[in-house]
Design an enzyme around this catalytic site. Sequence first.
Site, PDB file in Angstrom:
ATOM      1  N   LYS A  35       0.852  -1.205   0.000  1.00 33.24           N
ATOM      2  CA  LYS A  35       0.000   0.000   0.000  1.00 33.24           C
ATOM      3  C   LYS A  35       0.885   1.251   0.000  1.00 33.24           C
ATOM      4  O   LYS A  35       2.098   1.168   0.251  1.00 33.24           O
ATOM      5  CB  LYS A  35      -0.911  -0.016   1.226  1.00 33.24           C
ATOM      6  CG  LYS A  35      -0.172  -0.010   2.555  1.00 33.24           C
ATOM      7  CD  LYS A  35      -1.114  -0.294   3.738  1.00 33.24           C
ATOM      8  CE  LYS A  35      -0.354  -0.293   5.048  1.00 33.24           C
ATOM      9  NZ  LYS A  35      -1.212  -0.653   6.190  1.00 33.24           N
ATOM     10  N   ARG A 129     -10.659  -0.262  14.656  1.00 33.29           N
ATOM     11  CA  ARG A 129     -10.769   0.750  13.601  1.00 33.29           C
ATOM     12  C   ARG A 129     -11.519   0.205  12.390  1.00 33.29           C
ATOM     13  O   ARG A 129     -11.888   0.957  11.504  1.00 33.29           O
ATOM     14  CB  ARG A 129      -9.394   1.282  13.184  1.00 33.29           C
ATOM     15  CG  ARG A 129      -8.542   0.266  12.445  1.00 33.29           C
ATOM     16  CD  ARG A 129      -7.267   0.833  11.860  1.00 33.29           C
ATOM     17  NE  ARG A 129      -6.613  -0.194  11.071  1.00 33.29           N
ATOM     18  CZ  ARG A 129      -5.404  -0.096  10.558  1.00 33.29           C
ATOM     19  NH1 ARG A 129      -4.701   1.002  10.749  1.00 33.29           N
ATOM     20  NH2 ARG A 129      -4.882  -1.073   9.855  1.00 33.29           N
ATOM     21  N   HIS A 158      -6.204  -7.571  12.799  1.00 34.77           N
ATOM     22  CA  HIS A 158      -5.011  -6.715  12.823  1.00 34.77           C
ATOM     23  C   HIS A 158      -4.676  -6.397  14.276  1.00 34.77           C
ATOM     24  O   HIS A 158      -5.562  -6.100  15.074  1.00 34.77           O
ATOM     25  CB  HIS A 158      -5.286  -5.444  12.020  1.00 34.77           C
ATOM     26  CG  HIS A 158      -4.058  -4.644  11.703  1.00 34.77           C
ATOM     27  ND1 HIS A 158      -2.916  -5.201  11.149  1.00 34.77           N
ATOM     28  CD2 HIS A 158      -3.779  -3.325  11.853  1.00 34.77           C
ATOM     29  CE1 HIS A 158      -2.004  -4.248  10.969  1.00 34.77           C
ATOM     30  NE2 HIS A 158      -2.494  -3.105  11.401  1.00 34.77           N
ATOM     31  N   ARG A 211       1.501 -11.148   6.908  1.00 38.91           N
ATOM     32  CA  ARG A 211       1.051  -9.978   6.139  1.00 38.91           C
ATOM     33  C   ARG A 211       1.942  -8.766   6.426  1.00 38.91           C
ATOM     34  O   ARG A 211       1.468  -7.736   6.867  1.00 38.91           O
ATOM     35  CB  ARG A 211      -0.394  -9.707   6.569  1.00 38.91           C
ATOM     36  CG  ARG A 211      -1.243  -8.921   5.616  1.00 38.91           C
ATOM     37  CD  ARG A 211      -2.670  -8.826   6.157  1.00 38.91           C
ATOM     38  NE  ARG A 211      -2.747  -8.070   7.376  1.00 38.91           N
ATOM     39  CZ  ARG A 211      -3.331  -8.460   8.522  1.00 38.91           C
ATOM     40  NH1 ARG A 211      -3.946  -9.623   8.602  1.00 38.91           N
ATOM     41  NH2 ARG A 211      -3.334  -7.693   9.575  1.00 38.91           N
ATOM     42  N   TYR A 253      15.110  30.962   6.786  1.00 44.77           N
ATOM     43  CA  TYR A 253      13.943  31.695   7.315  1.00 44.77           C
ATOM     44  C   TYR A 253      14.006  31.835   8.833  1.00 44.77           C
ATOM     45  O   TYR A 253      14.241  30.851   9.547  1.00 44.77           O
ATOM     46  CB  TYR A 253      12.653  30.960   6.967  1.00 44.77           C
ATOM     47  CG  TYR A 253      12.308  31.006   5.498  1.00 44.77           C
ATOM     48  CD1 TYR A 253      12.043  32.213   4.856  1.00 44.77           C
ATOM     49  CD2 TYR A 253      12.239  29.834   4.767  1.00 44.77           C
ATOM     50  CE1 TYR A 253      11.717  32.238   3.508  1.00 44.77           C
ATOM     51  CE2 TYR A 253      11.910  29.854   3.415  1.00 44.77           C
ATOM     52  CZ  TYR A 253      11.649  31.065   2.797  1.00 44.77           C
ATOM     53  OH  TYR A 253      11.329  31.085   1.467  1.00 44.77           O
ATOM     54  N   CYS A 300      13.697  24.475   4.284  1.00 40.78           N
ATOM     55  CA  CYS A 300      12.776  25.222   3.416  1.00 40.78           C
ATOM     56  C   CYS A 300      12.005  24.248   2.529  1.00 40.78           C
ATOM     57  O   CYS A 300      12.190  23.038   2.616  1.00 40.78           O
ATOM     58  CB  CYS A 300      13.551  26.200   2.537  1.00 40.78           C
ATOM     59  SG  CYS A 300      14.663  27.289   3.444  1.00 40.78           S
ATOM     60  N   MET A 301      11.165  24.769   1.643  1.00 37.84           N
ATOM     61  CA  MET A 301      10.381  23.878   0.785  1.00 37.84           C
ATOM     62  C   MET A 301      11.279  23.101  -0.188  1.00 37.84           C
ATOM     63  O   MET A 301      11.065  21.914  -0.434  1.00 37.84           O
ATOM     64  CB  MET A 301       9.345  24.679  -0.011  1.00 37.84           C
ATOM     65  CG  MET A 301       8.377  23.791  -0.769  1.00 37.84           C
ATOM     66  SD  MET A 301       7.236  24.698  -1.817  1.00 37.84           S
ATOM     67  CE  MET A 301       6.230  25.556  -0.622  1.00 37.84           C
ATOM     68  N   ASP A 302      12.301  23.769  -0.716  1.00 40.28           N
ATOM     69  CA  ASP A 302      13.097  23.158  -1.784  1.00 40.28           C
ATOM     70  C   ASP A 302      14.541  22.861  -1.417  1.00 40.28           C
ATOM     71  O   ASP A 302      15.211  22.092  -2.094  1.00 40.28           O
ATOM     72  CB  ASP A 302      13.098  24.089  -3.005  1.00 40.28           C
ATOM     73  CG  ASP A 302      11.695  24.557  -3.317  1.00 40.28           C
ATOM     74  OD1 ASP A 302      10.846  23.694  -3.573  1.00 40.28           O
ATOM     75  OD2 ASP A 302      11.445  25.777  -3.254  1.00 40.28           O
TER      76      ASP A 302
HETATM   77  C1  LIG Z   1      -0.392  -1.659   6.847  1.00 34.93           C
HETATM   78  C2  LIG Z   1      -0.972  -2.942   7.281  1.00 34.93           C
HETATM   79  C3  LIG Z   1      -0.157  -4.078   7.425  1.00 34.93           C
HETATM   80  C4  LIG Z   1       1.350  -4.049   7.322  1.00 34.93           C
HETATM   81  O1  LIG Z   1       1.884  -3.451   8.488  1.00 34.93           O
HETATM   82  P1  LIG Z   1       3.467  -3.392   8.737  1.00 34.93           P
HETATM   83  O2  LIG Z   1       3.591  -2.896  10.123  1.00 34.93           O
HETATM   84  O3  LIG Z   1       4.011  -2.430   7.733  1.00 34.93           O
HETATM   85  O4  LIG Z   1       3.995  -4.754   8.543  1.00 34.93           O
HETATM   86  C5  LIG Z   1      -0.783  -5.279   7.701  1.00 34.93           C
HETATM   87  N1  LIG Z   1      -2.120  -5.345   7.862  1.00 34.93           N
HETATM   88  C6  LIG Z   1      -2.935  -4.269   7.759  1.00 34.93           C
HETATM   89  C7  LIG Z   1      -4.400  -4.419   7.959  1.00 34.93           C
HETATM   90  C8  LIG Z   1      -2.382  -3.018   7.491  1.00 34.93           C
HETATM   91  O5  LIG Z   1      -3.181  -1.946   7.413  1.00 34.93           O
END
Ligand SMILES: *Cc1c(COP(=O)(O)O)cnc(C)c1O
Length: 361
Positions: A35, A129, A158, A211, A253, A300-302
């Site tokens: 992701k 969540r 999770h 995962r 700045y 700064c930004m850049d």
């Molecule tokens: C992002 C996420 C993961 C991976 O988490 P890590 O800590 O990067 O291994 C696994 N399961 C779910 C549901 C997540 O949102």
Amino acid sequence: MDDYRTHVEINLGAIRRNAETIKTFTGKRLIAVVKADAYGHGVGPVAKTLRGVANMFAVATVEEGIKLRQAGIQKPILVLFSSLPEQASQVVEHGLVPTIGDSEFANRLNSAASNTVNIHVNINTGMNRSGVHWTEAVQFLSRLKTLDRLTVKGLFTHLATADEQDKSYVFVQIERFASVLEEIPNDVELVHVANSAATLTVPESHFSAVRPGLALYGIYPASERPITLEPALRWKTRIGWIGSLSDGEGVSYGLTYKAPHQTRVAMVQVGYGDGYPRALSNVGEVLIGGARRPIIGRVCMDVSVVRLEPTDSVSVGDEVVLIGKQGDTEITVDELAHRAGTISYEILTQIGTRVPRIFKH
Ligand SMILES: *Cc1c(COP(=O)(O)O)cnc(C)c1O
């Protein structure tokens, strides 16, 4: 020499080796979490690299899933978060595996489908969540059976505290999850719980698949390091200007840094517009000529400004390392995150689209 003002170098070989190491260590199937543009590493090349190792990919949103399909990925793609009901037809069209956490989306999906759709069900065991509450999961799963086009291929939860030393809540969550598994037929292909932290430190969480996200990129979620992972990302920039401050003169700045005496400085071509945290103002360090040099004044930004030593032999265009090794010295993502008051995940995912990703095989 490269032509980039700033760029990140991605070592795809390291990502593949990390994935293989994780698979060997756990002996389980691998759902590779890619992701947020593969944690800033560039999802297309990362997913192609992991095609042969990962059993499945996971993304956060339907849009990310579609992008992976468009990059030519044919492996199953799990969308980790409940999709909007209006996205049911896109899920079907692109052959994504949605996460089901409520009946409304399940109903929409069942109507949108003309063939079987594989789904995973998210059980909320205490992260609170998303997902179906663990005390209602058995009933939810039996009601899903009436939706004839949906096939439950996966069940997951999770963990909220897997990266902490104290694993007691991890085991509370695992027990709640296991109590659901005990009440349902044992025919679900992928049962998965472990994020990176649990993959590395809680074997009881491995079930049939793990995962991980962060660990694939060679970064440890906590201090325990049972396997060796290689960081895959180096972030570089170059010196854009060299100047000098006389005694008492300020820089950048707000003039928040005042030179205590005559001081040589260099402007480096990276700023918060590239995702280099502004929180590193007056606290960050970079590598120049294999040595650490401090950021002075505000980022700064850049661009940002660093203090040189009088003996430094540097020129405009010289390489500056923000993350990674230069010679024998290294700045890790963790160090940068710590100095900026954040976590490695945020540093990686904030590296901007203005920073080209250059892939090394
Ligand atoms: C992002 C996420 C993961 C991976 O988490 P890590 O800590 O990067 O291994 C696994 N399961 C779910 C549901 C997540 O949102």
